[in-house]
Every structure is written in C-alpha cells, then in structure tokens.
Scaffold this motif. Structure first.
Motif, PDB file in Angstrom:
ATOM      1  N   UNK A 155       0.848  -1.191   0.000  1.00  0.00           N
ATOM      2  CA  UNK A 155       0.000   0.000   0.000  1.00  0.00           C
ATOM      3  C   UNK A 155       0.880   1.237   0.000  1.00  0.00           C
ATOM      4  N   UNK A 156       0.726   2.068  -1.005  1.00  0.00           N
ATOM      5  CA  UNK A 156       1.502   3.307  -1.108  1.00  0.00           C
ATOM      6  C   UNK A 156       0.814   4.420  -0.337  1.00  0.00           C
ATOM      7  N   UNK A 157       1.588   5.139   0.451  1.00  0.00           N
ATOM      8  CA  UNK A 157       1.017   6.272   1.186  1.00  0.00           C
ATOM      9  C   UNK A 157       0.469   7.327   0.238  1.00  0.00           C
ATOM     10  N   UNK A 158       1.030   7.402  -0.948  1.00  0.00           N
ATOM     11  CA  UNK A 158       0.570   8.391  -1.936  1.00  0.00           C
ATOM     12  C   UNK A 158      -0.850   8.084  -2.405  1.00  0.00           C
ATOM     13  N   UNK A 159      -1.178   6.792  -2.512  1.00  0.00           N
ATOM     14  CA  UNK A 159      -2.523   6.425  -2.980  1.00  0.00           C
ATOM     15  C   UNK A 159      -3.580   6.646  -1.916  1.00  0.00           C
ATOM     16  N   UNK A 160      -3.157   6.622  -0.661  1.00  0.00           N
ATOM     17  CA  UNK A 160      -4.108   6.835   0.427  1.00  0.00           C
ATOM     18  C   UNK A 160      -4.490   8.302   0.524  1.00  0.00           C
ATOM     19  N   UNK A 161      -3.543   9.180   0.249  1.00  0.00           N
ATOM     20  CA  UNK A 161      -3.770  10.636   0.226  1.00  0.00           C
ATOM     21  C   UNK A 161      -4.356  11.149   1.541  1.00  0.00           C
ATOM     22  N   UNK A 162      -3.713  10.767   2.639  1.00  0.00           N
ATOM     23  CA  UNK A 162      -4.098  11.241   3.969  1.00  0.00           C
ATOM     24  C   UNK A 162      -5.536  10.890   4.364  1.00  0.00           C
ATOM     25  N   UNK A 163      -6.082   9.848   3.745  1.00  0.00           N
ATOM     26  CA  UNK A 163      -7.420   9.377   4.120  1.00  0.00           C
ATOM     27  C   UNK A 163      -7.279   8.095   4.952  1.00  0.00           C
ATOM     28  N   UNK A 164      -8.137   7.916   5.954  1.00  0.00           N
ATOM     29  CA  UNK A 164      -8.057   6.697   6.770  1.00  0.00           C
ATOM     30  C   UNK A 164      -8.196   5.449   5.890  1.00  0.00           C
ATOM     31  N   UNK A 165      -7.354   4.469   6.165  1.00  0.00           N
ATOM     32  CA  UNK A 165      -7.422   3.214   5.415  1.00  0.00           C
ATOM     33  C   UNK A 165      -8.545   2.360   5.993  1.00  0.00           C
ATOM     34  N   UNK A 166      -9.332   1.760   5.121  1.00  0.00           N
ATOM     35  CA  UNK A 166     -10.496   0.984   5.559  1.00  0.00           C
ATOM     36  C   UNK A 166     -10.152  -0.506   5.665  1.00  0.00           C
ATOM     37  N   UNK A 167     -10.453  -1.067   6.835  1.00  0.00           N
ATOM     38  CA  UNK A 167     -10.300  -2.508   7.047  1.00  0.00           C
ATOM     39  C   UNK A 167     -11.667  -3.166   6.906  1.00  0.00           C
ATOM     40  N   UNK A 168     -11.684  -4.365   6.326  1.00  0.00           N
ATOM     41  CA  UNK A 168     -12.938  -5.099   6.153  1.00  0.00           C
ATOM     42  C   UNK A 168     -12.755  -6.563   6.530  1.00  0.00           C
ATOM     43  N   UNK A 169     -13.809  -7.130   7.115  1.00  0.00           N
ATOM     44  CA  UNK A 169     -13.787  -8.559   7.449  1.00  0.00           C
ATOM     45  C   UNK A 169     -15.193  -9.133   7.348  1.00  0.00           C
ATOM     46  N   UNK A 170     -15.266 -10.349   6.868  1.00  0.00           N
ATOM     47  CA  UNK A 170     -16.532 -11.081   6.818  1.00  0.00           C
ATOM     48  C   UNK A 170     -16.544 -12.075   7.977  1.00  0.00           C
ATOM     49  N   UNK A 171     -17.622 -12.065   8.763  1.00  0.00           N
ATOM     50  CA  UNK A 171     -17.713 -12.933   9.938  1.00  0.00           C
ATOM     51  C   UNK A 171     -19.046 -13.666   9.926  1.00  0.00           C
ATOM     52  N   UNK A 172     -18.999 -14.991  10.084  1.00  0.00           N
ATOM     53  CA  UNK A 172     -20.211 -15.797  10.172  1.00  0.00           C
ATOM     54  C   UNK A 172     -20.074 -16.789  11.317  1.00  0.00           C
ATOM     55  N   UNK A 173     -21.191 -17.394  11.695  1.00  0.00           N
ATOM     56  CA  UNK A 173     -21.166 -18.457  12.692  1.00  0.00           C
ATOM     57  C   UNK A 173     -20.485 -19.684  12.080  1.00  0.00           C
ATOM     58  N   UNK A 174     -20.153 -20.670  12.906  1.00  0.00           N
ATOM     59  CA  UNK A 174     -19.435 -21.843  12.414  1.00  0.00           C
ATOM     60  C   UNK A 174     -20.297 -22.732  11.516  1.00  0.00           C
ATOM     61  N   UNK A 175     -21.576 -22.449  11.445  1.00  0.00           N
ATOM     62  CA  UNK A 175     -22.472 -23.156  10.529  1.00  0.00           C
ATOM     63  C   UNK A 175     -22.716 -22.337   9.265  1.00  0.00           C
ATOM     64  N   UNK A 176     -22.144 -21.131   9.214  1.00  0.00           N
ATOM     65  CA  UNK A 176     -22.380 -20.232   8.094  1.00  0.00           C
ATOM     66  C   UNK A 176     -23.556 -19.298   8.327  1.00  0.00           C
TER      67      UNK A 176
END
Length: 254
Positions: free
Chosen positions: A156-177
C-alpha cells in the motif's frame, strides 16, 4: 488339500456372517447456532476403533443447517429432536461383530482452515444397535472470520491513500455459516469485533470494527508511517464464549 480349503472358506464365511452392520448418525453443530451441512462444505467425520486406531468410517456431513425456530427459539424438551430428515449429518454404516469402543472425531469447518476446530467424543457401539434420529451431536465453538481488506501481503503506497483513513474489512459468520446482522438471531450488537494493529512487531492501535451489512464489518485507521504491518482481528461473544481470529500481513511504503 481340498478339505483344508473348504474348512478355511467356511471359517471365513462364518466370520463374515457374524459381522453386523451398525448405523450411526453423526452431526456437527455450531455453538449457539445451527448444524454444519452442505452449504458450508460440511464437517469431516472420522470414526476409529479406540483399541487399534483403525478407521471404521469416514466422510463429510451433508444436508441443511436445520430449522432455525426449532433449534434456536423452541425450548428444549427431553425426547424432542432438534434435527429432522433434512438436517446436516453423516450416516456411518460400520460392520462389527462385538461391542466396540470408538472415537468420533469431527473436523470443522472443512473448507475454512483458519477457523478449523477438532472436537472428539468416545462411545461404545453394539452390533446391530443403531444410533439414529438426532444421533451423536458434537459442538463446534467459534466464528469463521475472513479479512477482506487489506489483502495478504498487499503493498500500500502512502501516496494512494492521500491522507485518508485506510479501511479494514472482514466477513464474519457463525461456524455453521449462519448470518450475523443487527438485531438478528445472531445479533452483531452483542459481538465485540476488534483489530489489533501492529507495525514492525510493535503495537500501534486497537481498531473498532462495526457492522455495515450482513456479516460485513469495517473499521479504519490513518496510515502515515511506512513499515511491515500485521492486523489480528478477533470476534468475541461474552454470553456463549464464542471466539474467532484471522490475521493478515501487509506492507506500507512511501
């Protein structure tokens, strides 16, 4: 010589006849959720003779996750089953000629290695005495977590972020889906989801993750310093003790 062959054949025949098929239904059920079936790729079942570790039966559970109202909302009454003919399970057919002490091992979820748990139990099988209906149910604790952003070893280049917060994402489900959503049967408001952010092996910040749509959690942080980053993301439900973790490493450069 012919007599010897005949006697051997008769003995072998008697041994074969004495073995009796014994059916056992094995099911894997997510803690505080439903059964693990076809939609999630199944749970892997291994039944072994405890004495010599010989595998007697092996296969994957298949079928539906079960009836939500019956499993999650109906009070449990002795003798009433929470499984029906369509509920996920593995039917083992084992030939035994005497009572046999076995180990039942469940590996689940089969297709999500980072969340995979192994649960075992032991019991006696009696020739011809089937264990059907609800069968043997083994509980699988936890959550399945997949970090979607950043990607593994993403640069990830700091130039591409342009002083904007970087977004984290995650998918979470129960163990049965089963789905996690706001106000749902599996309520996102009751689940603590956080990311532990490290740079070059040193703690940086805890990232609060919030539900933005079904199963999808997001959080953000302003990345300003280059380095080798690691995100350890966890989910925790205090009432049930369910936990889950996923990790990702990525690189930030100028």
């Amino acid at each position: 010589m012919k007599i010897l062959i005949l006697i051997t054949a008769l003995l072998f025949s008697n041994l074969t006849i004495s073995a009796t098929e014994t059916k056992v239904m094995i099911r894997a059920k997510a803690r505080d959720a439903k059964f693990i079936g076809t939609s999630l790729g199944g749970a892997h079942i291994i039944i072994r003779n405890k004495l010599n570790q010989r595998i007697l039966a092996e296969g994957n559970t298949s079928g539906s996750t079960g009836n939500t109202d019956l499993i999650m909302k109906t009070p449990k009454v002795r003798g009433n089953s929470i499984a029906d003919d369509h509920t996920g399970g593995f039917m083992a057919a084992i030939d035994i000629d005497e009572p046999t002490f076995v180990t039942v091992e469940v590996i689940s979820p089969l297709n999500s290695k980072q969340a995979q748990a192994v649960v075992t139990t032991e019991l006696w099988l009696i020739p011809g005495k089937h264990i059907l209906g609800e069968g043997i149910i083994l509980e699988i604790p936890g959550y399945i977590i997949d970090i979607l952003k950043p990607r593994t070893h993403q640069y990830i280049s700091l130039k591409t972020i342009q002083d904007k917060p970087f977004q984290f994402q995650a998918n979470i489900v129960m163990m049965c889906g089963c789905v996690i959503e706001k106000g749902g049967v599996w309520n996102s408001d009751e689940i603590e989801v956080k990311g532990i952010l490290k740079r070059d092996g040193k703690f940086v910040k805890n990232i609060d993750m919030s539900l933005v749509s079904t199963n999808l959690f997001e959080g953000s942080y302003l990345l300003t310093i280059p380095g080798n980053y690691e995100l350890v993301l966890y989910a925790y439900h205090e009432k049930t003790g369910n936990t889950g973790v996923d990790k990702v490493n990525y690189v930030v450069f100028e």
